[in-house]
Design an enzyme around this catalytic site. Structure first.
Site, PDB file in Angstrom:
ATOM      1  N   ILE A 202      41.142  26.061  40.981  1.00  0.00           N
ATOM      2  CA  ILE A 202      40.831  26.798  42.208  1.00  0.00           C
ATOM      3  C   ILE A 202      40.516  28.256  41.942  1.00  0.00           C
ATOM      4  CG2 ILE A 202      42.150  25.285  43.730  1.00  0.00           C
ATOM      5  CD1 ILE A 202      44.460  27.236  43.599  1.00  0.00           C
ATOM      6  N   GLY A 203      40.627  28.716  40.703  1.00  0.00           N
ATOM      7  CA  GLY A 203      40.308  30.106  40.410  1.00  0.00           C
ATOM      8  C   GLY A 203      40.431  30.395  38.933  1.00  0.00           C
TER       9      GLY A 203
ATOM     10  N   GLY B 171      40.709  33.968  36.020  1.00  0.00           N
ATOM     11  CA  GLY B 171      40.838  35.399  35.821  1.00  0.00           C
ATOM     12  C   GLY B 171      40.582  35.750  34.379  1.00  0.00           C
ATOM     13  N   GLY B 172      40.874  37.001  34.022  1.00  0.00           N
ATOM     14  CA  GLY B 172      40.621  37.438  32.668  1.00  0.00           C
ATOM     15  C   GLY B 172      41.477  36.739  31.644  1.00  0.00           C
ATOM     16  N   MET B 173      42.757  36.512  31.984  1.00  0.00           N
ATOM     17  CA  MET B 173      43.689  35.921  31.033  1.00  0.00           C
ATOM     18  C   MET B 173      44.037  34.483  31.343  1.00  0.00           C
ATOM     19  SD  MET B 173      46.469  38.983  30.511  1.00  0.00           S
ATOM     20  CE  MET B 173      47.667  37.772  29.949  1.00  0.00           C
TER      21      MET B 173
ATOM     22  N   VAL C 234      43.718  29.246  37.342  1.00  0.00           N
ATOM     23  CA  VAL C 234      44.645  28.817  38.381  1.00  0.00           C
ATOM     24  C   VAL C 234      44.219  27.439  38.881  1.00  0.00           C
ATOM     25  CG1 VAL C 234      45.714  29.377  40.585  1.00  0.00           C
ATOM     26  CG2 VAL C 234      45.020  31.222  39.050  1.00  0.00           C
TER      27      VAL C 234
ATOM     28  N   LYS D  12      49.353  28.791  37.452  1.00  0.00           N
ATOM     29  CA  LYS D  12      48.565  29.736  36.665  1.00  0.00           C
ATOM     30  C   LYS D  12      48.815  29.439  35.192  1.00  0.00           C
ATOM     31  CE  LYS D  12      47.965  34.091  37.820  1.00  0.00           C
ATOM     32  NZ  LYS D  12      48.139  35.555  38.034  1.00  0.00           N
TER      33      LYS D  12
ATOM     34  N   ASP E 271      48.952  47.752  40.577  1.00  0.00           N
ATOM     35  CA  ASP E 271      47.552  47.294  40.660  1.00  0.00           C
ATOM     36  C   ASP E 271      47.250  46.801  42.069  1.00  0.00           C
ATOM     37  OD1 ASP E 271      45.001  46.845  39.778  1.00  0.00           O
ATOM     38  OD2 ASP E 271      45.416  44.900  38.879  1.00  0.00           O
TER      39      ASP E 271
END
Length: 726
Positions: free
Chosen positions: A18-19, A21-23, A26, A41, A135
């Protein structure tokens, strides 16, 4: 490697991605123990063998694991299995605040405040647990389908073991606080600044500072004044404008000191948006304070000031003491001994010495008894005169308070301490303030504060406020302005990092280093500095230098768009600096990829030039195969009771239940010709009736002939058939 359908932790079934990121990636998963959907994650495979990334991933889990709040994406579990590091979190169905703002261009004031209140309450919970997010940005705020606002991604959060933490970690540069941009300390007020920028974007649809490079944006956060959101949207209420401006003050001390304070003002703004109630911090009251660190010198200075104050008080109060000595020298020596007396004492001294002085020429008339009487009388007279003079001066100065006869206390009754009204000393010079306090019977005590907001040597404030009644002889602490030494900042542009640091530290500055890319400056040398060369800065202040890492690589890493919807895939490619080429629709045998991207022209993880075109293919589902049945159906000889000429019902059915043939025949073979069949297999059923002939028998008892009728039995024969692909 994570695959759809696998189970990790013996309970979480991976359903879909569903997603990303950089690292990490998900996934949506199902928790079979608690029968609920969760988000998992997972640290990307290429980072799982890097201890640094694994450590950061664990820090994120530890930072967020203890937080449970309705406005925070809660963490349920964390684990590692077969080299797969994962965090199990609450699954929130919704969109990020960033996408919501882009969708609506900008939010109404009421909606922005409502979202900000929920975000503030979530962050406040983290702060109460000594967790600083560091952040805060719209990308890390999720709005669920039910309208609930939740803060997520504590990826660079850190637990604070004291009031502040020091780190060179900086969140997204558009939302970073000045102290983070300098590489300095981060505390709860850094999150408040970032939330203020987020509110600015909600209200205006844009960020306050923009630039061609991250360094340029960071410098603007440090040096430039925050623009008012009303410059872009004039209908924003004044209270909301003031709240945003207070959140985004350069100095942390001038912002809201806690999320709780911010929530109070946000709620009041929701009820009274046009009311001017936000308390703006007076910069004069927030001047930086630095006490002299050498305790011995401070103590000496305080004692010296106190001694000077007391000496002046003694002088003004005229507490005279007289010493009587006998001199065997000549009279002129006596006169020289008394020439140093103060002018205010001359009348007393002259009167005394007129009575007391004697002449050596009168030695012939010397009478010891008379001399003793004369001496006693002179001493008594001198004491009386001295007492009267001291009384008059003391009463004038307020040293000896006296009440009217009606208010006199009876003899033997305990005397009450007299009080005086504190005078205004702020803005006076130190000498003026000391004299004024001594005159009303108070004792000044001095301490110094380094500030540029007041003239050096003037009183900033006192420990007793003006107009307050206080006991006489009370010590009043005067805080006096002391100017900080200003030093002209050296020019370290193009120097090596080590040389620049050495030069600035020798000047007495603290050096913060930030790395950046610059093709025109040699790697390891200084690109720019803040404050700039030639400007004056206080000793001990921070100087930020940006050090070149050489030319920034134009190569970008291709993300994985397979499994995403067409819109999400285009978005992730664009965000990565790539272009989207042709998009075609194709059949794909994996039914799970229907209506999703099933192919990209460059594989995930490839390094390509920025702007490279990536072609995509979107699955419209598995390819539909068709079959044909062209054959002669033979008789059902599988059943031995069948014989030619029997009427037989023949039924042909496909595996998906489609009936191709239903007929009755008495002759075989039966021709069949069918096309467009969507199933690969089927069955042929033969249904027929077998009848036995009548039988004649003789009854053994009677000898009579008996005819037994024949019987009819329905028979069914099933034959499997495989169709031929067209």
């Amino acid at each position: 490697m994570i695959k759809i359908g696998m189970i990790i932790g013996e309970r979480y079934e991976i359903l879909e991605k569903i997603g990303t990121g950089g690292m990490s990636d998900v996934y949506k998963a199902k928790d079979h123990k608690l029968n609920r959907f969760v988000a998992v994650k997972v640290l990307k495979q290429e980072f799982s063998e890097n201890e640094n990334f694994v450590s950061k991933f664990r820090i994120e889990a530890q930072a967020a694991a203890g937080l449970m709040h309705p406005n925070i994406v809660n963490v349920y579990d964390v684990g590692e299995e077969g080299g797969i590091y994962y965090i199990v979190m609450e699954l929130v169905e919704g969109i990020t605040l960033k996408k919501y703002i882009e969708k609506k261009a900008r939010l109404s004031a009421k909606e922005a405040i409502s979202i900000a209140i929920q975000v503030s309450m979530g962050i406040e919970s983290a702060h109460n647990n000594h967790i600083i997010h560091r952040d805060i940005k719209p990308q890390n705020i999720i709005i669920s389908k039910e309208g609930k606002v939740k803060v997520t991604d504590f990826g660079i959060a850190k637990a604070a073991t004291s009031n502040t933490i020091t780190s060179n970690v900086m969140g997204s540069v558009h939302y970073t606080s000045p102290e983070q941009a300098r590489g300095g300390y981060s505390d709860e007020k850094s999150d408040i600044y970032s939330l203020g920028v987020t509110m600015f974007e909600m209200l205006t649809g844009r960020v306050p500072f923009n630039g061609e490079t991250t360094v340029a944006i960071a410098i603007k956060h440090i040096q430039e004044e925050m623009p008012s959101p009303r410059e872009f949207v004039s209908e924003i209420p004044i209270s909301i404008e003031q709240i945003v401006c207070k959140c985004c003050q350069k100095s942390p001390d001038r912002r809201y000191q806690s999320m709780g304070e911010l929530v109070v003002d946000l709620k009041q703004s929701l009820m009274n948006p046009d009311e001017d109630f936000v308390k703006v911090v007076d910069p004069d009251e927030e001047a930086s304070t630095r006490m002299i660190t050498d305790r011995d010198m401070v103590q000496i200075k305080r004692q010296s000031d106190r001694r000077d104050s007391m000496d002046e008080a003694m002088r003004l109060r005229k507490n005279e003491e007289y010493r009587y000595e006998r001199y065997e020298d000549e009279e002129e020596d006596d006169e020289e001994d008394y020439e140093g007396e103060e002018e205010d004492d001359e009348d007393i001294d002259d009167e005394y010495y007129e009575d007391d002085e004697y002449d050596d020429d009168d030695d012939d008339d010397y009478d010891p008894k008379m001399e003793r009487i004369t001496t006693i009388l002179a001493v008594v007279a001198a004491l009386l005169v001295g007492g009267i003079v001291i009384f008059i001066i003391g009463r004038t100065l307020g040293v000896f308070p006296f009440e009217s006869p009606e208010e006199e206390v009876e003899a033997g009754q305990e005397e009450q301490t007299e009080q005086v009204e504190m005078i205004e000393v702020e803005g006076k010079t130190l000498d003026e303030a000391k004299r004024a306090l001594i005159e009303i019977g108070l004792t000044p005590e001095i301490e110094y504060e380094i500030t540029d907001a007041h003239e050096e040597g003037t009183v900033i404030r006192s420990s007793v406020k003006a107009g307050t009644m206080t006991d006489k002889n009370t010590n009043v602490i005067l805080t006096v302005a002391e100017a900080n030494e200003l030093i002209k900042v050296a020019d370290v542009h193009s120097k090596s990092q080590a040389e620049a640091t050495s030069i600035l530290e020798k000047q007495g500055f603290v050096v913060n280093v930030t790395e950046s890319y610059d093709a025109n400056v040699r790697s390891g040398n200084v690109i720019s500095q803040s404050p700039e060369a030639g400007k004056e800065a206080p000793a001990g202040s921070s100087i930020t230098i940006w050090v070149s890492q050489g030319a920034e690589s134009t190569k970008v890493r291709v993300p994985n768009a397979v499994g995403m919807t067409e819109m999400d895939g285009m978005a992730i490619l664009t965000e990565s600096g790539l272009s989207v080429g042709t998009i075609t629709q194709v059949n794909n045998e994996d039914a799970a990829l229907t209506d999703k991207i099933c192919y990209q022209s460059y594989s995930e993880g490839s390094w390509v030039d920025s702007g490279t075109t990536i072609d995509l293919k979107v699955s419209i589902g598995p390819t539909i195969k068709t079959y044909k049945f062209v054959d002669n159906i033979t008789a059902p000889t599988e059943d031995g009771e069948y014989h030619d000429g029997l009427p037989v019902t023949v039924i042909v059915t496909t595996a998906d239940g489609t009936q191709l043939l239903n007929t009755q025949t008495t002759s075989f073979p039966l021709a069949a010709n069918y096309t467009g069949i969507q199933s690969e297999t089927g069955t042929i059923q033969f249904i027929f009736t077998v009848t036995t002939n009548p039988m004649t028998t003789t009854d053994p008892n009677t000898g009579d002939t008996v005819i037994v009728d024949g019987t009819s039995t329905e028979k069914t024969v099933t034959r499997n058939v495989t169709f031929v692909a067209e």
